[in-house]
Design a protein around this motif. Structure first.
Motif, short mmCIF file in Angstrom:
data_model
loop_
_atom_site.label_atom_id
_atom_site.label_comp_id
_atom_site.label_asym_id
_atom_site.label_seq_id
_atom_site.Cartn_x
_atom_site.Cartn_y
_atom_site.Cartn_z
N VAL A 12 0.90 -1.33 0.60
CA VAL A 12 0.46 0.30 0.34
C VAL A 12 0.81 1.31 0.09
O VAL A 12 1.64 1.77 0.53
N GLN A 13 0.63 2.50 -0.69
CA GLN A 13 0.78 3.64 -0.74
C GLN A 13 0.88 4.20 0.72
O GLN A 13 0.41 3.63 1.59
N THR A 14 2.38 4.91 0.96
CA THR A 14 1.72 6.06 2.56
C THR A 14 0.53 6.91 1.79
O THR A 14 -0.19 7.19 1.09
N GLY A 15 -0.25 7.20 3.10
CA GLY A 15 -1.50 7.17 3.51
C GLY A 15 -2.37 7.01 2.99
O GLY A 15 -3.74 7.01 3.29
N GLY A 16 -2.59 5.05 2.05
CA GLY A 16 -3.31 4.35 2.02
C GLY A 16 -3.55 3.51 3.51
O GLY A 16 -3.19 3.44 4.51
N SER A 17 -4.63 2.81 2.85
CA SER A 17 -5.90 1.90 4.23
C SER A 17 -5.34 0.71 3.86
O SER A 17 -5.14 -0.05 2.71
N LEU A 18 -5.51 -0.48 4.90
CA LEU A 18 -5.58 -1.93 4.94
C LEU A 18 -6.32 -2.13 5.92
O LEU A 18 -6.11 -1.55 6.98
N ARG A 19 -7.05 -3.85 5.38
CA ARG A 19 -7.99 -4.21 6.35
C ARG A 19 -7.65 -5.95 6.73
O ARG A 19 -7.00 -6.68 6.27
N LEU A 20 -6.44 -5.57 8.16
CA LEU A 20 -5.86 -7.27 7.84
C LEU A 20 -7.41 -8.55 8.85
O LEU A 20 -8.25 -7.91 10.18
N SER A 21 -7.52 -9.09 8.45
CA SER A 21 -8.28 -10.26 8.93
C SER A 21 -7.81 -11.46 9.55
O SER A 21 -6.50 -11.76 9.84
N CYS A 22 -8.19 -12.21 11.50
CA CYS A 22 -7.79 -13.18 11.76
C CYS A 22 -8.87 -13.96 12.06
O CYS A 22 -9.87 -13.58 12.92
N ALA A 23 -8.70 -15.20 11.41
CA ALA A 23 -9.66 -16.53 11.75
C ALA A 23 -9.03 -16.90 12.87
O ALA A 23 -8.12 -17.92 12.76
N ALA A 24 -9.96 -17.25 14.05
CA ALA A 24 -9.57 -18.98 15.46
C ALA A 24 -10.38 -19.45 14.87
O ALA A 24 -11.68 -19.55 14.52
N SER A 25 -9.90 -20.55 15.15
CA SER A 25 -10.46 -22.46 14.79
C SER A 25 -11.08 -22.39 16.37
O SER A 25 -12.38 -23.10 15.74
N THR A 26 -11.15 -22.15 17.43
CA THR A 26 -12.31 -22.03 18.28
C THR A 26 -12.91 -20.82 19.33
O THR A 26 -12.06 -19.20 18.65
N ARG A 27 -13.26 -20.66 20.03
CA ARG A 27 -13.97 -19.20 20.74
C ARG A 27 -12.62 -18.96 21.69
O ARG A 27 -12.18 -19.73 22.37
N ILE A 28 -12.37 -17.27 21.59
CA ILE A 28 -11.69 -16.41 22.73
C ILE A 28 -12.37 -16.21 23.89
O ILE A 28 -12.84 -15.11 23.28
N SER A 29 -12.36 -16.49 24.76
CA SER A 29 -13.06 -15.49 25.46
C SER A 29 -12.38 -14.25 26.45
O SER A 29 -13.15 -13.89 26.78
N ASN A 30 -11.10 -14.33 26.23
CA ASN A 30 -10.29 -13.47 26.29
C ASN A 30 -9.86 -11.81 25.41
O ASN A 30 -10.94 -11.01 25.57
N THR A 31 -8.76 -12.27 25.11
CA THR A 31 -8.08 -11.51 24.35
C THR A 31 -7.67 -11.81 22.90
O THR A 31 -7.52 -12.30 22.94
N MET A 32 -8.10 -10.47 22.07
CA MET A 32 -7.38 -10.84 21.07
C MET A 32 -6.75 -9.86 20.92
O MET A 32 -6.94 -8.78 20.98
N GLY A 33 -5.62 -9.63 19.99
CA GLY A 33 -4.75 -8.25 19.19
C GLY A 33 -3.95 -8.87 18.20
O GLY A 33 -3.92 -10.10 17.94
N TRP A 34 -3.01 -8.03 18.19
CA TRP A 34 -2.28 -7.88 16.60
C TRP A 34 -0.27 -7.54 17.50
O TRP A 34 -0.60 -6.01 17.88
N TYR A 35 0.40 -7.84 16.97
CA TYR A 35 1.45 -7.66 17.21
C TYR A 35 2.32 -7.28 15.84
O TYR A 35 1.79 -7.68 14.79
N ARG A 36 3.31 -6.47 16.04
CA ARG A 36 3.97 -6.48 14.22
C ARG A 36 5.93 -6.81 14.82
O ARG A 36 6.29 -5.92 16.20
N GLN A 37 6.41 -6.98 13.95
CA GLN A 37 7.67 -7.10 13.64
C GLN A 37 8.18 -6.53 12.22
O GLN A 37 8.02 -7.34 11.17
N ALA A 38 9.13 -6.09 12.42
CA ALA A 38 10.00 -4.59 11.58
C ALA A 38 11.02 -5.51 11.22
O ALA A 38 11.80 -5.87 12.90
N PRO A 39 12.19 -5.46 10.29
CA PRO A 39 13.32 -6.65 10.10
C PRO A 39 14.64 -5.93 10.88
O PRO A 39 14.38 -4.86 10.97
#
Length: 113
Positions: A12-39
């Motif tokens: 994507v270009q600077t200033g643009g948008s993306l939508r990330l999705s994550c599907a779990a194989s079962t119900r998660i009753s507490n916390t879900m989130g996103w981490y990231r790691q650059a080289p």
């Protein structure tokens, strides 16, 4: 064993948008989130959301990223707007429940200027 499958990464270009999705194989009753790691850098928390509570965000993305979840479909999303070069990284879906944590395989986000 819970499996997390991410999708939505790409270029994507600077200033643009993306939508990330994550599907779990079962119900998660507490916390879900996103981490990231650059080289060459440490993995960092981007956003997390816990049932019954408002979401939390890293200061670097607050106001630009939005995390949400669909508890019926066992999914979590990350809407990323106003993307910057500094946002380029591999993004990992994360889930925690019942004393265990789980990680997705990661999806690449590339931001071009």
């Amino acid at each position: 064993q819970v499996q997390l499958v991410e999708s939505g990464g790409g270029l994507v270009q600077t200033g643009g948008s993306l939508r990330l999705s994550c599907a779990a194989s079962t119900r998660i009753s507490n916390t879900m989130g996103w981490y990231r790691q650059a080289p060459g850098k440490q993995r960092e928390l981007v956003a997390k959301i816990t049932r019954g509570r408002r979401p939390d965000y890293a200061d670097s993305v607050k106001g630009r990223f939005t995390i949400s979840r669909d508890n019926v479909k066992n999914m979590v999303f990350l809407q990323m707007d106003s993307l910057k070069s500094e946002d380029a990284a591999i993004y990992y879906c994360y889930a925690w429940d019942a004393g265990y944590d789980y990680w997705g395989q990661g999806t690449q986000v590339t931001v071009s200027s």
